[in-house]
Design a protein around this motif. Sequence first.
Motif, short mmCIF file in Angstrom:
data_model
loop_
_atom_site.label_atom_id
_atom_site.label_comp_id
_atom_site.label_asym_id
_atom_site.label_seq_id
_atom_site.Cartn_x
_atom_site.Cartn_y
_atom_site.Cartn_z
N UNK A 182 0.85 -1.20 0.00
CA UNK A 182 0.00 0.00 0.00
C UNK A 182 0.88 1.24 0.00
N UNK A 183 0.51 2.20 -0.83
CA UNK A 183 1.34 3.39 -1.00
C UNK A 183 0.57 4.63 -0.54
N UNK A 184 1.33 5.59 0.06
CA UNK A 184 0.72 6.78 0.60
C UNK A 184 1.59 8.00 0.28
N UNK A 185 0.93 9.15 0.21
CA UNK A 185 1.59 10.44 0.09
C UNK A 185 1.22 11.26 1.32
N UNK A 186 2.24 11.71 2.07
CA UNK A 186 2.02 12.58 3.21
C UNK A 186 2.38 14.01 2.85
N UNK A 187 1.75 14.97 3.51
CA UNK A 187 2.05 16.37 3.25
C UNK A 187 1.58 17.23 4.41
N UNK A 188 2.09 18.44 4.47
CA UNK A 188 1.67 19.43 5.46
C UNK A 188 0.69 20.39 4.80
N UNK A 189 -0.36 20.69 5.50
CA UNK A 189 -1.41 21.60 5.00
C UNK A 189 -1.57 22.74 6.00
N UNK A 249 -8.26 6.83 -2.14
CA UNK A 249 -9.11 7.00 -0.97
C UNK A 249 -9.04 8.44 -0.50
N UNK A 250 -9.81 8.73 0.53
CA UNK A 250 -9.86 10.08 1.07
C UNK A 250 -8.62 10.39 1.90
N UNK A 251 -8.21 11.67 1.89
CA UNK A 251 -7.10 12.11 2.73
C UNK A 251 -7.48 11.98 4.21
N UNK A 252 -6.48 11.64 5.03
CA UNK A 252 -6.68 11.45 6.46
C UNK A 252 -5.76 12.41 7.21
N UNK A 253 -6.28 13.10 8.21
CA UNK A 253 -5.47 13.98 9.05
C UNK A 253 -4.78 13.13 10.12
N UNK A 298 -0.61 17.60 9.44
CA UNK A 298 0.00 16.62 8.54
C UNK A 298 -1.07 15.65 8.10
N UNK A 299 -1.17 15.46 6.77
CA UNK A 299 -2.18 14.59 6.18
C UNK A 299 -1.53 13.40 5.47
N UNK A 300 -2.34 12.38 5.24
CA UNK A 300 -1.93 11.19 4.49
C UNK A 300 -2.96 10.93 3.40
N UNK A 301 -2.49 10.69 2.17
CA UNK A 301 -3.37 10.39 1.04
C UNK A 301 -3.03 9.01 0.48
N UNK A 302 -3.96 8.05 0.51
CA UNK A 302 -3.72 6.77 -0.17
C UNK A 302 -3.62 6.98 -1.68
N UNK A 303 -2.61 6.38 -2.30
CA UNK A 303 -2.41 6.52 -3.74
C UNK A 303 -2.13 5.16 -4.36
#
Length: 313
Positions: A155-162, A189-193, A175-180
Amino acid sequence: MSPTALARERTEGADAARQVISRNFPDPDVFTHGGTHYAYATNTAGYNVQLATATDATGSWEQRADALPQLPPWIGPSETGSLNVWAPDVSARDDGTFLLYYTAHHAPSGRQCIGAAVAGSPEGPFIPTGPDPLICAPGQGDVIDPSSFVDDDGSRYLLYKDSRGTRARSGPSTIHLRPVAADGLTPTGADVSLLRADRPEESGVVEAPTLLRRPGGYVLLFSGNTFDSGDYFTNYATSSSPTGPFTKAPGALLSKEILGGAVRNPGGQDVFDDGGLIAFHGDLPEPPGDRGLWIAELSWDGLNPVLSREISS
């Protein structure tokens, strides 16, 4: 802690980190492939994405060509005249190519947004994946500090700061996580905080996420406070799931005090593949604002990273 014990801790802390790049090399990302260590950093001195390589992470590093020589059309100068190409992240994809995430100034909105580029080698040149940003929040705030994570099951994810809701880059931030998908680009999937700046010492800022899989769970390294405040630090949070909830550890993993005053504003961290070394930037004596690259050793107590008191030769 007694004054004597505190003095001893600070003296030992001064030996915990080794400076390996003494020029401006902020927001480092480290990646190992084929026996070579690659370090990428924020734009400076004519490079959109800086790149240095080494065969020994604690030894000498050699500067390479710009990893992202051509920029997509959405990137333009900010109000200061800079392109603001920040905080790159490189990872391998299943098809044998390499994916670069980066932050840059989105000219149409005046915000910082996240872009992506692909190359056949970790050295690049990386080619932008399209004419538009991958993640952008025009009118809502800057979106920065992308980071990739691939779990043991693929499973792959993209994290980022918002920093939505404020124009200032200082937050309050999340900091959020986006499944990709396996391409690292397509949302699945939906972004998760995951983490919010909610402690006084963070001064409204959590950023530079680095997610690790360790036996027994997940560790999210992050930087707190403002990068040039003098109180910038690195800490971590733990969880049984990549989507949280994450619990922050007390105190800090890296700080000016923990490092015996040897490194001011240690942060923007990343960890080498086996988790035994951590890379981070810290202030250089001059010119003001420049940050070099340091390496320190880590050991692990379950999900808790422990800074070694002296880095091995």
